[in-house]
Design a protein around this motif. Sequence first.
Motif, PDB file in Angstrom:
ATOM      1  N   PRO A  28       0.844  -1.204   0.000  1.00 32.96           N
ATOM      2  CA  PRO A  28       0.000   0.000   0.000  1.00 32.96           C
ATOM      3  C   PRO A  28       0.871   1.243   0.000  1.00 32.96           C
ATOM      4  O   PRO A  28       2.055   1.182   0.302  1.00 32.96           O
ATOM      5  N   ARG A  29       0.292   2.350  -0.340  1.00 35.82           N
ATOM      6  CA  ARG A  29       1.037   3.609  -0.348  1.00 35.82           C
ATOM      7  C   ARG A  29       0.077   4.761  -0.061  1.00 35.82           C
ATOM      8  O   ARG A  29      -1.026   4.821  -0.591  1.00 35.82           O
ATOM      9  N   CYS A  30       0.502   5.682   0.776  1.00 36.03           N
ATOM     10  CA  CYS A  30      -0.333   6.838   1.095  1.00 36.03           C
ATOM     11  C   CYS A  30      -0.067   7.984   0.127  1.00 36.03           C
ATOM     12  O   CYS A  30      -0.799   8.967   0.118  1.00 36.03           O
ATOM     13  N   PHE A  31       0.990   7.861  -0.681  1.00 36.84           N
ATOM     14  CA  PHE A  31       1.225   8.836  -1.738  1.00 36.84           C
ATOM     15  C   PHE A  31       1.760   8.082  -2.949  1.00 36.84           C
ATOM     16  O   PHE A  31       2.376   7.029  -2.822  1.00 36.84           O
ATOM     17  N   ASP A  32       1.509   8.630  -4.136  1.00 41.04           N
ATOM     18  CA  ASP A  32       1.910   7.969  -5.375  1.00 41.04           C
ATOM     19  C   ASP A  32       3.151   8.587  -6.003  1.00 41.04           C
ATOM     20  O   ASP A  32       3.856   7.937  -6.772  1.00 41.04           O
ATOM     21  N   ILE A  33       3.389   9.853  -5.693  1.00 41.77           N
ATOM     22  CA  ILE A  33       4.520  10.577  -6.285  1.00 41.77           C
ATOM     23  C   ILE A  33       5.145  11.442  -5.198  1.00 41.77           C
ATOM     24  O   ILE A  33       4.437  12.070  -4.403  1.00 41.77           O
ATOM     25  N   VAL A  34       6.455  11.466  -5.169  1.00 41.60           N
ATOM     26  CA  VAL A  34       7.166  12.424  -4.323  1.00 41.60           C
ATOM     27  C   VAL A  34       8.032  13.264  -5.249  1.00 41.60           C
ATOM     28  O   VAL A  34       8.645  12.745  -6.191  1.00 41.60           O
ATOM     29  N   ALA A  35       8.039  14.580  -5.011  1.00 40.77           N
ATOM     30  CA  ALA A  35       8.776  15.476  -5.891  1.00 40.77           C
ATOM     31  C   ALA A  35       9.424  16.589  -5.070  1.00 40.77           C
ATOM     32  O   ALA A  35       8.898  16.986  -4.028  1.00 40.77           O
ATOM     33  N   ARG A  36      10.541  17.085  -5.582  1.00 41.00           N
ATOM     34  CA  ARG A  36      11.257  18.153  -4.868  1.00 41.00           C
ATOM     35  C   ARG A  36      11.831  19.159  -5.846  1.00 41.00           C
ATOM     36  O   ARG A  36      12.350  18.799  -6.898  1.00 41.00           O
ATOM     37  N   LYS A  37      11.733  20.427  -5.460  1.00 39.82           N
ATOM     38  CA  LYS A  37      12.391  21.506  -6.192  1.00 39.82           C
ATOM     39  C   LYS A  37      12.835  22.535  -5.162  1.00 39.82           C
ATOM     40  O   LYS A  37      11.993  23.113  -4.471  1.00 39.82           O
ATOM     41  N   ASP A  38      14.131  22.712  -5.042  1.00 39.74           N
ATOM     42  CA  ASP A  38      14.682  23.601  -4.015  1.00 39.74           C
ATOM     43  C   ASP A  38      14.182  23.153  -2.637  1.00 39.74           C
ATOM     44  O   ASP A  38      14.406  22.014  -2.265  1.00 39.74           O
ATOM     45  N   VAL A  41       8.955  20.263  -1.103  1.00 36.25           N
ATOM     46  CA  VAL A  41       8.780  18.815  -1.229  1.00 36.25           C
ATOM     47  C   VAL A  41       7.277  18.540  -1.318  1.00 36.25           C
ATOM     48  O   VAL A  41       6.500  18.980  -0.463  1.00 36.25           O
ATOM     49  N   LEU A  42       6.868  17.831  -2.349  1.00 39.15           N
ATOM     50  CA  LEU A  42       5.463  17.506  -2.556  1.00 39.15           C
ATOM     51  C   LEU A  42       5.227  16.014  -2.374  1.00 39.15           C
ATOM     52  O   LEU A  42       5.971  15.194  -2.920  1.00 39.15           O
ATOM     53  N   LEU A  43       4.207  15.667  -1.598  1.00 42.30           N
ATOM     54  CA  LEU A  43       3.708  14.295  -1.526  1.00 42.30           C
ATOM     55  C   LEU A  43       2.357  14.297  -2.223  1.00 42.30           C
ATOM     56  O   LEU A  43       1.428  14.976  -1.785  1.00 42.30           O
ATOM     57  N   ILE A  44       2.257  13.547  -3.296  1.00 41.93           N
ATOM     58  CA  ILE A  44       1.068  13.634  -4.145  1.00 41.93           C
ATOM     59  C   ILE A  44       0.350  12.294  -4.208  1.00 41.93           C
ATOM     60  O   ILE A  44       0.962  11.261  -4.499  1.00 41.93           O
ATOM     61  N   ALA A  58      -4.795   9.021   4.420  1.00 38.98           N
ATOM     62  CA  ALA A  58      -4.770  10.471   4.649  1.00 38.98           C
ATOM     63  C   ALA A  58      -4.003  10.807   5.920  1.00 38.98           C
ATOM     64  O   ALA A  58      -3.224  11.766   5.954  1.00 38.98           O
ATOM     65  N   GLU A  59      -4.204  10.024   6.971  1.00 42.76           N
ATOM     66  CA  GLU A  59      -3.517  10.287   8.236  1.00 42.76           C
ATOM     67  C   GLU A  59      -2.009  10.093   8.104  1.00 42.76           C
ATOM     68  O   GLU A  59      -1.223  10.883   8.624  1.00 42.76           O
ATOM     69  N   ASP A  60      -1.596   9.027   7.406  1.00 40.85           N
ATOM     70  CA  ASP A  60      -0.165   8.816   7.190  1.00 40.85           C
ATOM     71  C   ASP A  60       0.428   9.942   6.341  1.00 40.85           C
ATOM     72  O   ASP A  60       1.557  10.391   6.570  1.00 40.85           O
ATOM     73  N   MET A  61      -0.338  10.386   5.351  1.00 36.69           N
ATOM     74  CA  MET A  61       0.129  11.462   4.489  1.00 36.69           C
ATOM     75  C   MET A  61       0.322  12.747   5.289  1.00 36.69           C
ATOM     76  O   MET A  61       1.327  13.449   5.138  1.00 36.69           O
ATOM     77  N   LYS A  62      -0.612  13.042   6.180  1.00 36.91           N
ATOM     78  CA  LYS A  62      -0.492  14.241   7.011  1.00 36.91           C
ATOM     79  C   LYS A  62       0.675  14.117   7.992  1.00 36.91           C
ATOM     80  O   LYS A  62       1.387  15.090   8.264  1.00 36.91           O
ATOM     81  N   LYS A  63       0.883  12.915   8.502  1.00 39.34           N
ATOM     82  CA  LYS A  63       2.000  12.690   9.415  1.00 39.34           C
ATOM     83  C   LYS A  63       3.326  12.948   8.696  1.00 39.34           C
ATOM     84  O   LYS A  63       4.201  13.651   9.216  1.00 39.34           O
TER      85      LYS A  63
END
Length: 309
Positions: A28-38, A41-44, A58-63
């Motif tokens: 399982p995964r609480c996010f599908d994409i992680v991205a960074r610029k400078d 950091v985005l968890l998408i 959602a709770e893991d993503m917020k954590k």
Amino acid sequence: MYAALIESVVKILQKAEFSVADLAETKPRCFDIVARKDDVVLLIKVLYNVDSLKPEAAEDMKKLTKILQASPIVIGERFKFDFLERGVVYTRYGLPVINLATFYDFIVEGIYPYVYSAPGGYYVKLDSERIREARERLGLSVGDMAKMLGVSRRTVKKYEEGTDTTLSTAAKIEEIIGTFAIKEIDLLNFVEADISEEEEVEGEEGEIIEQLRVIGLSVYPVRQAPFDAVSQAKEDQILTGFKQVREIEKRARLLGRISEAIDAEAAYITDKACKKKVESVVFVLKEELYSVSSAKDFISLLKEKSCEE
């Protein structure tokens, strides 16, 4: 539809020159994409219909948002029975939800949304200071403003204290004061999350967490991610794996892609010998962990192993 949506999100991020790692191959995964610029950091999380977002994810993503100092965004096309509208922010379990077009506007064009959806319709956040200054500059009293809007003096005072309002009311206010009166929605600082390190995990995994804490690391377990916890020692963040799965090196490679995308350390604690390193992930034997006496020594061990071939 889902695969095409993932591909489109990745292309948008690459167009905006983000470093990207997508996790479509793991569950399982609480996010599908992680991205960074400078420093961003985005968890998408990508879902065609955002109704399918689970509360645990959602709770893991917020954590993780709090621990990694990241910004979570859910991207979808439908919510309940309707299509999501461009330029509108929706919410699901406290996370911001937008469609692909809104995401493009925000990431590539730098256009922030202004409107959010809530029970009863569409709303905006008022620029209370600008409204008050414009009213005073025009020589209007609170009572004058109330009459022109058809509301009470108390309501006008609330607007000038920052109370949100409907799109139609905001349009009336702008017509009266002759200037823009609403605030943009900052998707990068949308979520405020509280975290607790003290979550208990039983069995062998719980023993590893406890030992990491004994040597001075703060450890935050997560259930729905390609890693099992985030360990912290002052400024150092370590994406930590310790589940003894059959294809441990495959899981480590995925962990490595994530750590490289967000520029974090990565370690996998195992009970049997593996490769010394897979990409950016350092393997640490449990017996080595138990021989370490401080967080500083643990970080040093990771750096030493990272330099080994």
